[in-house]
Motif scaffolding. Structure first.
Motif, PDB file in Angstrom:
ATOM      1  N   ASN A 122      -1.535   6.759  -5.401  1.00 30.31           N
ATOM      2  CA  ASN A 122      -1.002   6.502  -6.615  1.00 30.31           C
ATOM      3  C   ASN A 122      -1.697   7.056  -7.591  1.00 30.31           C
ATOM      4  OD1 ASN A 122      -3.349   5.142  -6.322  1.00 30.31           O
ATOM      5  ND2 ASN A 122      -2.358   3.073  -7.456  1.00 30.31           N
ATOM      6  N   ALA A 135      -4.545   6.254  -9.625  1.00 31.20           N
ATOM      7  CA  ALA A 135      -6.011   6.220  -9.504  1.00 31.20           C
ATOM      8  C   ALA A 135      -6.492   5.509  -8.222  1.00 31.20           C
ATOM      9  CB  ALA A 135      -6.470   5.382 -10.590  1.00 31.20           C
ATOM     10  N   MET A 140      -8.867   5.277  -5.010  1.00 34.54           N
ATOM     11  CA  MET A 140     -10.259   5.132  -4.787  1.00 34.54           C
ATOM     12  C   MET A 140     -10.355   5.917  -3.529  1.00 34.54           C
ATOM     13  SD  MET A 140     -13.134   2.684  -4.611  1.00 34.54           S
ATOM     14  CE  MET A 140     -12.613   2.945  -6.408  1.00 34.54           C
ATOM     15  N   PRO A 182      -5.621  -7.506  -4.167  1.00 38.45           N
ATOM     16  CA  PRO A 182      -4.453  -7.941  -4.985  1.00 38.45           C
ATOM     17  C   PRO A 182      -3.722  -6.894  -5.882  1.00 38.45           C
ATOM     18  CG  PRO A 182      -6.124  -9.079  -5.732  1.00 38.45           C
ATOM     19  CD  PRO A 182      -6.716  -8.020  -4.531  1.00 38.45           C
ATOM     20  N   GLY A 234      -2.706  -0.723  -4.832  1.00 40.78           N
ATOM     21  CA  GLY A 234      -2.541   0.862  -5.154  1.00 40.78           C
ATOM     22  C   GLY A 234      -2.056   1.455  -3.770  1.00 40.78           C
ATOM     23  N   GLY A 290      -3.313   1.402  -1.079  1.00 44.00           N
ATOM     24  CA  GLY A 290      -3.837   0.552   0.080  1.00 44.00           C
ATOM     25  C   GLY A 290      -5.003   1.113   0.697  1.00 44.00           C
ATOM     26  N   THR A 291      -5.987   1.783  -0.042  1.00 41.85           N
ATOM     27  CA  THR A 291      -7.216   2.334   0.375  1.00 41.85           C
ATOM     28  C   THR A 291      -8.232   1.195   1.140  1.00 41.85           C
ATOM     29  OG1 THR A 291      -6.892   3.710  -1.286  1.00 41.85           O
ATOM     30  CG2 THR A 291      -8.867   3.911   0.025  1.00 41.85           C
ATOM     31  N   ASP A 346       0.562  -5.627  -4.928  1.00 44.20           N
ATOM     32  CA  ASP A 346       0.438  -4.798  -6.152  1.00 44.20           C
ATOM     33  C   ASP A 346       1.744  -5.326  -6.879  1.00 44.20           C
ATOM     34  OD1 ASP A 346      -1.294  -1.989  -6.773  1.00 44.20           O
ATOM     35  OD2 ASP A 346       0.583  -2.356  -7.942  1.00 44.20           O
ATOM     36  N   ARG A 347       1.726  -5.031  -8.158  1.00 43.64           N
ATOM     37  CA  ARG A 347       2.966  -5.477  -8.767  1.00 43.64           C
ATOM     38  C   ARG A 347       3.984  -4.172  -8.936  1.00 43.64           C
ATOM     39  NH1 ARG A 347       1.574  -4.618 -15.019  1.00 43.64           N
ATOM     40  NH2 ARG A 347       1.141  -2.395 -15.002  1.00 43.64           N
ATOM     41  N   THR A 358       3.669  -8.348  -5.431  1.00 44.32           N
ATOM     42  CA  THR A 358       3.376  -9.578  -6.044  1.00 44.32           C
ATOM     43  C   THR A 358       2.577  -9.228  -7.421  1.00 44.32           C
ATOM     44  OG1 THR A 358       3.111 -10.430  -3.857  1.00 44.32           O
ATOM     45  CG2 THR A 358       2.355 -11.993  -5.573  1.00 44.32           C
ATOM     46  N   PRO A 375      -9.326  -3.186 -10.395  1.00 42.37           N
ATOM     47  CA  PRO A 375      -8.068  -3.439 -11.508  1.00 42.37           C
ATOM     48  C   PRO A 375      -8.063  -1.985 -12.224  1.00 42.37           C
ATOM     49  CG  PRO A 375      -9.594  -5.293 -11.542  1.00 42.37           C
ATOM     50  CD  PRO A 375     -10.190  -3.996 -10.690  1.00 42.37           C
ATOM     51  N   LEU A 377      -5.159  -9.381 -18.056  1.00 43.52           N
ATOM     52  CA  LEU A 377      -5.189  -8.909 -16.786  1.00 43.52           C
ATOM     53  C   LEU A 377      -6.482  -9.542 -16.066  1.00 43.52           C
ATOM     54  CD1 LEU A 377      -3.516  -7.508 -14.593  1.00 43.52           C
ATOM     55  CD2 LEU A 377      -4.759  -5.611 -14.880  1.00 43.52           C
TER      56      LEU A 377
END
Ligand code: SAM
Length: 371
Positions: free
Chosen positions: A167, A169, A171, A194, A197, A199-200, A253-254, A280, A299, A314
């Motif tokens: 995505n 940004a 990590m 939560p 991104g 999934g890293t 992730d939303r 979520t 975040p 947030l």
């Protein structure tokens, strides 16, 4: 250099992460580990250099230091570089390139220094020079001392060879692994991200728990060196089938696209069955069933004017969710903003040094188990 001769191996990392990398390298039982600026040095032979690439999760690169000499001008460099035992390390049929850096030295022109070394190598062993060669000779000239290393990794080690989708940004895997370690994560507890991104964190955590070696699939520059031995490497890489861990790993992730990416990345890494990804938003997040573990999250940091209010809301919502629903869990939060970290209201311990993450200085904030 014979196969068993020991030399210095340098494991590079981002400034600020050296202490965490040192911890990992010691835990993996490398010899004579020392923390230095920009990384960790160990002593070893070529097998150790391969093992560092295969097993160390936190290093960006592994370099073998093959020679060092004092040098004060370019002609002298050209002459001395011819005496390096290139044929022990480089193959005449494999292209190579040279990267030189000069600091506080009589020789200050790195381009000219690279050229002298490249010419010396070509004259001695006939190997072809190529700008996009996988094999890189690194020459660092500092205070008139020239250290010659060969990069054993090639592509940076955060490229584990599995991630297809990222995505905005992401990590780096190497940094994610060190942050997990700095949170006290050892593979024996569940992990929740939560705002996952691509999934890293979740995928790194699952791999660590499953005993999967980070370099198990990818190619390395050392495979093109004269010192390489395919059968020894195949044996090292052939890991015993890891037992599935008793714990599970969760990302949310939303953003629906992020969840899709995370699932694809987890499947490629072979940890789909150990991970669950779900769309979520942070305010709807509930902890998974079972015993508590670690929440790790980075975040959005926000870099545009006008982001401030949205980000404060947030971070407040994140803090609220974790403080009210995640009793018994520990939290690791990575952000570039100390005020935003404070906005969560989470009981963070004093943080360590900031770390450079793609040009931005980020800090890891950790809590003990939440009350
Ligand atoms: C900096 S990225 C995380 C990157 C991730 N660690 C990785 O390695 O790919 C921040 C993530 O937070 C997510 N996000 C932003 N607001 C959210 C919210 N209210 N609830 C859940 N996720 C949110 C974004 O969709 C984005 O994927």
């Amino acid at each position: 250099m014979t196969a068993d001769k020991h030399f210095e191996i340098f494991l590079a990392t981002a400034p600020g992460l050296e202490a965490m990398l040192y911890d990992e390298v010691r835990a993996l039982r490398f010899r004579a580990a020392k923390q230095v600026a920009g990384g960790v040095t160990v002593n070893g032979n070529w097998r150790d250099a391969w093992r560092a690439n295969l097993e160390v999760r936190g290093a960006n690169k592994v370099l073998a230091r093959i020679d060092a000499f004092r040098v004060f001008h370019l002609d002298e460099l050209a002459k001395r570089a011819r005496r390096v035992r290139w044929s022990n390390v480089l193959r005449p049929d494999m292209p190579f390139r040279v990267e030189a850096t000069c600091r506080t030295s009589k020789i200050y022109h790195s381009g000219a220094a690279s050229q002298r070394i490249a010419d010396a190598i070509h004259d001695r062993i006939g190997a072809p020079f190529s700008d996009d060669a996988a094999v890189t000779i690194m020459a660092r000239i500092e205070n008139d001392l020239c250290t010659i290393s060969v990069d054993n990794s090639g592509e940076l080690l955060h490229k584990r060879g599995f991630k297809v989708a990222v995505n905005k940004a992401p990590m780096r895997e190497t940094m994610a692994a060190l942050f997990l370690r700095a949170c006290g994560y050892s593979g024996a507890e569940p992990v929740v991200d939560p705002m996952c991104g691509s999934g890293t964190f979740v995928i790194e955590a699952a791999e660590i728990a499953a005993g999967l070696k980070p370099g198990r699939e990818r190619a390395f520059a050392f495979e093109q060196l004269a010192t390489f031995d395919q059968s020894t490497w195949d044996e090292m890489r052939r890991a015993p089938a890891p037992a599935d861990p008793a714990v599970h790993f969760y990302g949310s992730d939303r953003d629906a696209g992020a969840i899709e990416m995370s699932r694809a990345n987890a499947a490629r890494a072979g940890v789909a069955h150990l991970t669950t990804f779900q769309q979520t938003t942070i305010s709807d997040l509930v902890p998974p069933e079972g015993s508590p573990g670690l929440v790790i999250v980075n975040p959005p940091y926000g870099d545009r004017i006008g982001d401030k209010k949205r980000l404060e809301a947030l971070y407040r919502a994140l803090g609220q969710t974790l403080r009210t629903r995640f009793s018994g869990w520990r939290v690791g939060l990575i952000t570039s903003s100390a005020p935003l970290a404070r906005t969560t209201g989470l009981p963070f311990k004093p943080p360590g040094p900031p770390v450079n993450n793609g040009g931005l200085r980020v800090t890891l904030y950790v809590t003990d188990r939440l009350p």
